[in-house]
Design an enzyme around this catalytic site. Structure first.
Site, mmCIF file in Angstrom:
data_model
loop_
_atom_site.group_PDB
_atom_site.id
_atom_site.type_symbol
_atom_site.label_atom_id
_atom_site.label_comp_id
_atom_site.label_asym_id
_atom_site.label_seq_id
_atom_site.Cartn_x
_atom_site.Cartn_y
_atom_site.Cartn_z
ATOM 1 N N LYS A 1 0.843 -1.198 0.000
ATOM 2 C CA LYS A 1 0.000 0.000 0.000
ATOM 3 C C LYS A 1 0.880 1.251 0.000
ATOM 4 C CE LYS A 1 -1.573 -1.912 3.677
ATOM 5 N NZ LYS A 1 -2.245 -2.251 4.938
ATOM 6 N N THR B 1 -7.528 8.135 9.731
ATOM 7 C CA THR B 1 -7.231 6.928 8.951
ATOM 8 C C THR B 1 -6.981 5.721 9.860
ATOM 9 O OG1 THR B 1 -4.916 7.615 8.937
ATOM 10 C CG2 THR B 1 -6.239 8.174 6.991
ATOM 11 N N GLY C 1 -7.277 2.361 11.382
ATOM 12 C CA GLY C 1 -7.932 1.113 10.978
ATOM 13 C C GLY C 1 -8.051 0.891 9.477
ATOM 14 N N THR C 2 -7.408 1.731 8.673
ATOM 15 C CA THR C 2 -7.530 1.543 7.219
ATOM 16 C C THR C 2 -6.904 0.208 6.772
ATOM 17 O OG1 THR C 2 -5.590 2.974 7.037
ATOM 18 C CG2 THR C 2 -7.707 3.946 6.447
ATOM 19 N N GLY C 3 -5.782 -0.147 7.395
ATOM 20 C CA GLY C 3 -5.103 -1.390 7.014
ATOM 21 C C GLY C 3 -5.936 -2.617 7.340
ATOM 22 N N CYS C 4 -6.502 -2.631 8.558
ATOM 23 C CA CYS C 4 -7.353 -3.749 8.990
ATOM 24 C C CYS C 4 -8.562 -3.847 8.065
ATOM 25 C CB CYS C 4 -7.852 -3.541 10.421
ATOM 26 S SG CYS C 4 -6.548 -3.198 11.605
HETATM 27 O O1 PXL Z 1 -4.192 -0.914 12.520
HETATM 28 C C1 PXL Z 1 -3.377 -1.823 13.132
HETATM 29 C C2 PXL Z 1 -4.019 -2.462 14.308
HETATM 30 C C3 PXL Z 1 -4.303 -3.798 14.287
HETATM 31 N N1 PXL Z 1 -4.837 -4.460 15.316
HETATM 32 C C4 PXL Z 1 -5.155 -3.815 16.448
HETATM 33 C C5 PXL Z 1 -4.927 -2.471 16.548
HETATM 34 C C6 PXL Z 1 -4.339 -1.753 15.462
HETATM 35 C C7 PXL Z 1 -4.089 -0.341 15.556
HETATM 36 O O2 PXL Z 1 -4.372 0.334 16.490
HETATM 37 O O3 PXL Z 1 -5.244 -1.853 17.673
HETATM 38 C C8 PXL Z 1 -5.748 -4.568 17.574
#
Ligand code: PXL
Length: 269
Positions: A176, A208, A210-213
């Site tokens: 990304k 932004t 949590g965008t990756g999750c």
């Molecule tokens: O965005 C990465 C991420 C993944 N998992 C958990 C998170 C975070 C970012 O804060 O808390 C549990």
């Protein structure tokens, strides 16, 4: 609405609801599929930062994966935060028992605010043993730099890094490009030795979290429904872009995105 598929999420909990398992469940649900979970750690956090990370015992992680999947077989699995070497080994062991082919890994390393979410040793183990089991890995630029061992400054660097990560044993790679200082965002997808670049408009916002999750969950959901991996990436990127554009602007730090944007779009038609 009929449920389209079943997705198992192996990831950490984010009490603020924007990232982690909470983002995954919201995404999978908004896209019309059924979400199941195996929680690896519980974080206490808000949009400003992380207060604590409590690991779940590895035997509880494996039970969540195996006991759940024995009854309701997932069509695909999304993996997020794996904070230690023993968690990675445990997850791999369980994956080998349940025989699910479609596995997407978001190699979570640090949170938006810069705090580490995994220990250093675990990255080595992830590279060595888990990547071979994975269909697609979705690193951002800093994660791709760690995995490939090179600095990434350009799109050409991204392509080279994707090839280096591919050689580690993972079938496909989506790097990304959001961290690069380019006018547009370029995400580099490597599959079957071919490169596809997805181009998106840059959206200027601090929200932004949590965008990756969210992206990895969206890709997993589309893929679990039978779309190709390439199409799943394209649709997933589109979903996240809409989620960023319609974000609710909650909290004083890096706020969450709008996971139910998909439902909103359909209603407007
Ligand atoms: O965005 C990465 C991420 C993944 N998992 C958990 C998170 C975070 C970012 O804060 O808390 C549990």
């Amino acid at each position: 609405m009929k449920i389209k598929s079943k997705v198992l999420v192996i990831a950490g909990s984010d009490s603020s609801g924007g990232a982690g398992v909470q983002a995954d469940i919201k995404t999978i649900t908004a896209l019309g599929s059924y979400a199941m979970t195996a929680i690896t750690a519980v974080t206490s956090q808000n949009t400003i930062g992380i207060n604590s990370i409590i690991p779940i015992p590895t035997n509880v992680i494996s039970k969540q994966i195996e006991f759940t999947s024995k009854d309701i077989k997932p069509d695909a699995i999304k993996i997020g935060m794996l904070h230690s070497e023993s968690v990675i080994k445990t997850v791999l062991k369980s994956l080998n028992k349940i025989n699910v082919k479609k596995i997407i890994l978001d190699p979570v390393m640090v949170a938006k605010g810069g705090q580490r979410l995994v220990d250093k040793k675990s990255i080595k183990t992830l590279k060595k043993i888990l990547l071979k089991k994975v269909t697609l890995i979705t690193p951002n630029i800093p994660e791709a730099e760690v995995l490939s061992g090179m600095t990434i400054k350009t799109i050409e660097d991204m392509i080279y890094a994707a090839k280096k990560i591919n050689i580690l044993g993972v079938k496909s790679v989506l790097i990304k490009g959001g961290h690069l200082e380019t006018k547009k965002i370029h995400d580099v997808f490597l599959y079957n030795n071919k490169i596809k670049i997805f181009n998106s408009k840059k959206i200027v916002t601090k929200n932004t979290h949590g965008t990756g999750c969210t992206l990895s969950s969206a890709i997993t959901t589309f893929y679990s429904c039978g779309k190709t991996l390439k199409k799943s990436c394209e649709l997933g990127i589109n979903y996240v872009n809409h989620a960023i554009m319609t974000g609710p602007n909650y909290g004083k730090g890096h706020g969450p995105i709008n996971h139910i944007n998909n439902i909103e779009i359909k209603k407007r038609k």
